[in-house]
Write a protein that holds these residues in place. Structure first.
Motif, mmCIF file in Angstrom:
data_model
loop_
_atom_site.group_PDB
_atom_site.id
_atom_site.type_symbol
_atom_site.label_atom_id
_atom_site.label_comp_id
_atom_site.label_asym_id
_atom_site.label_seq_id
_atom_site.Cartn_x
_atom_site.Cartn_y
_atom_site.Cartn_z
ATOM 1 N N LEU A 2 20.291 17.695 -10.580
ATOM 2 C CA LEU A 2 20.548 17.099 -11.883
ATOM 3 C C LEU A 2 19.257 16.945 -12.669
ATOM 4 N N GLU A 3 19.364 17.085 -13.973
ATOM 5 C CA GLU A 3 18.220 16.914 -14.865
ATOM 6 C C GLU A 3 17.919 15.429 -15.019
ATOM 7 N N GLU A 4 16.710 15.132 -15.472
ATOM 8 C CA GLU A 4 16.291 13.734 -15.669
ATOM 9 C C GLU A 4 17.246 12.990 -16.602
ATOM 10 N N GLU A 5 17.696 13.667 -17.636
ATOM 11 C CA GLU A 5 18.618 13.064 -18.603
ATOM 12 C C GLU A 5 19.926 12.652 -17.922
ATOM 13 N N ASP A 6 20.421 13.501 -17.031
ATOM 14 C CA ASP A 6 21.650 13.199 -16.296
ATOM 15 C C ASP A 6 21.439 12.009 -15.356
ATOM 16 N N LEU A 7 20.315 11.987 -14.676
ATOM 17 C CA LEU A 7 20.012 10.876 -13.762
ATOM 18 C C LEU A 7 19.885 9.555 -14.514
ATOM 19 N N ALA A 8 19.266 9.595 -15.697
ATOM 20 C CA ALA A 8 19.144 8.384 -16.513
ATOM 21 C C ALA A 8 20.517 7.888 -16.951
ATOM 22 N N PHE A 9 21.401 8.830 -17.277
ATOM 23 C CA PHE A 9 22.761 8.471 -17.666
ATOM 24 C C PHE A 9 23.492 7.785 -16.516
ATOM 25 N N VAL A 10 23.394 8.370 -15.335
ATOM 26 C CA VAL A 10 24.045 7.794 -14.152
ATOM 27 C C VAL A 10 23.493 6.394 -13.872
ATOM 28 N N LYS A 11 22.187 6.242 -13.983
ATOM 29 C CA LYS A 11 21.555 4.943 -13.748
ATOM 30 C C LYS A 11 22.091 3.895 -14.727
ATOM 31 N N ARG A 12 22.148 4.250 -16.008
ATOM 32 C CA ARG A 12 22.673 3.300 -17.004
ATOM 33 C C ARG A 12 24.140 2.990 -16.741
ATOM 34 N N ILE A 14 25.645 2.919 -13.872
ATOM 35 C CA ILE A 14 25.700 1.982 -12.745
ATOM 36 C C ILE A 14 25.289 0.576 -13.190
ATOM 37 N N LEU A 15 24.253 0.505 -14.006
ATOM 38 C CA LEU A 15 23.750 -0.803 -14.452
ATOM 39 C C LEU A 15 24.750 -1.572 -15.317
ATOM 40 N N VAL A 16 25.663 -0.869 -15.975
ATOM 41 C CA VAL A 16 26.712 -1.550 -16.741
ATOM 42 C C VAL A 16 28.006 -1.627 -15.934
ATOM 43 N N SER A 17 27.870 -1.480 -14.630
ATOM 44 C CA SER A 17 28.989 -1.579 -13.685
ATOM 45 C C SER A 17 30.128 -0.616 -14.010
ATOM 46 N N GLY A 18 29.786 0.543 -14.541
ATOM 47 C CA GLY A 18 30.795 1.550 -14.817
ATOM 48 C C GLY A 18 31.617 1.306 -16.066
ATOM 49 N N SER A 19 31.204 0.391 -16.905
ATOM 50 C CA SER A 19 31.939 0.100 -18.141
ATOM 51 C C SER A 19 31.590 1.143 -19.197
ATOM 52 N N LEU A 20 32.539 2.015 -19.479
ATOM 53 C CA LEU A 20 32.299 3.051 -20.478
ATOM 54 C C LEU A 20 32.124 2.451 -21.867
ATOM 55 N N LYS A 21 32.826 1.374 -22.138
ATOM 56 C CA LYS A 21 32.692 0.712 -23.441
ATOM 57 C C LYS A 21 31.276 0.178 -23.627
ATOM 58 N N ALA A 24 28.887 3.130 -24.026
ATOM 59 C CA ALA A 24 29.005 3.727 -25.359
ATOM 60 C C ALA A 24 28.240 2.881 -26.377
ATOM 61 N N ASP A 25 28.362 1.562 -26.261
ATOM 62 C CA ASP A 25 27.621 0.663 -27.155
ATOM 63 C C ASP A 25 26.117 0.827 -26.945
ATOM 64 N N ALA A 26 25.683 0.933 -25.706
ATOM 65 C CA ALA A 26 24.259 1.068 -25.399
ATOM 66 C C ALA A 26 23.689 2.364 -25.973
ATOM 67 N N TYR A 27 24.468 3.425 -25.946
ATOM 68 C CA TYR A 27 24.011 4.708 -26.485
ATOM 69 C C TYR A 27 24.269 4.829 -27.989
ATOM 70 N N GLY A 28 25.065 3.915 -28.523
ATOM 71 C CA GLY A 28 25.380 3.967 -29.944
ATOM 72 C C GLY A 28 26.297 5.112 -30.319
ATOM 73 N N THR A 33 33.151 10.172 -27.283
ATOM 74 C CA THR A 33 31.919 10.951 -27.110
ATOM 75 C C THR A 33 31.316 10.702 -25.740
ATOM 76 N N LEU A 34 31.289 9.444 -25.341
ATOM 77 C CA LEU A 34 30.738 9.103 -24.029
ATOM 78 C C LEU A 34 31.624 9.643 -22.913
ATOM 79 N N ARG A 35 32.923 9.558 -23.102
ATOM 80 C CA ARG A 35 33.855 10.070 -22.096
ATOM 81 C C ARG A 35 33.647 11.567 -21.883
ATOM 82 N N LEU A 36 33.440 12.309 -22.981
ATOM 83 C CA LEU A 36 33.194 13.741 -22.896
ATOM 84 C C LEU A 36 31.912 14.008 -22.107
ATOM 85 N N ARG A 37 30.870 13.239 -22.379
ATOM 86 C CA ARG A 37 29.610 13.421 -21.642
ATOM 87 C C ARG A 37 29.802 13.159 -20.153
ATOM 88 N N LEU A 38 30.541 12.098 -19.828
ATOM 89 C CA LEU A 38 30.796 11.779 -18.429
ATOM 90 C C LEU A 38 31.630 12.878 -17.768
#
Length: 90
Positions: A2-12, A14-21, A24-28, A33-38
């Protein structure tokens, strides 16, 4: 891998306990859009873990496709060109 960007996404994620909402707010971005990325990341991981695809370059191409880097037609052209070149050098 995985690329660094993907790892950072996974880390974030996990840190929001898997809350996509919350993510999405954290990424603005919007939830869809976030669901598509996931979903793309999930497909990329599946491809990288798929033991049926033994060739590293083919796996790379398929992971890039899953990440939305190019369309189906481009993937097919790249795979065909790669396989043709590979056969020519064997």
């Amino acid at each position: 891998m995985l690329e660094e960007e993907d790892l950072a996404f996974v880390k974030r994620f996990i840190l929001v306990s898997g809350s996509l909402k919350e993510l999405a707010d954290a990424y603005g971005v919007s939830y869809p859009t976030l669901r598509l990325r996931l979903d793309r990341l999930i497909e990329k991981i599946k491809i990288l873990e798929d033991e049926r695809v033994q060739d590293r370059y083919e796996r790379f191409l398929r992971a890039q496709f899953a990440a939305g880097k190019f369309d189906t037609g481009t993937l097919k052209q790249l795979l065909k060109a790669y396989q043709t070149e590979r056969k020519a050098t064997e």
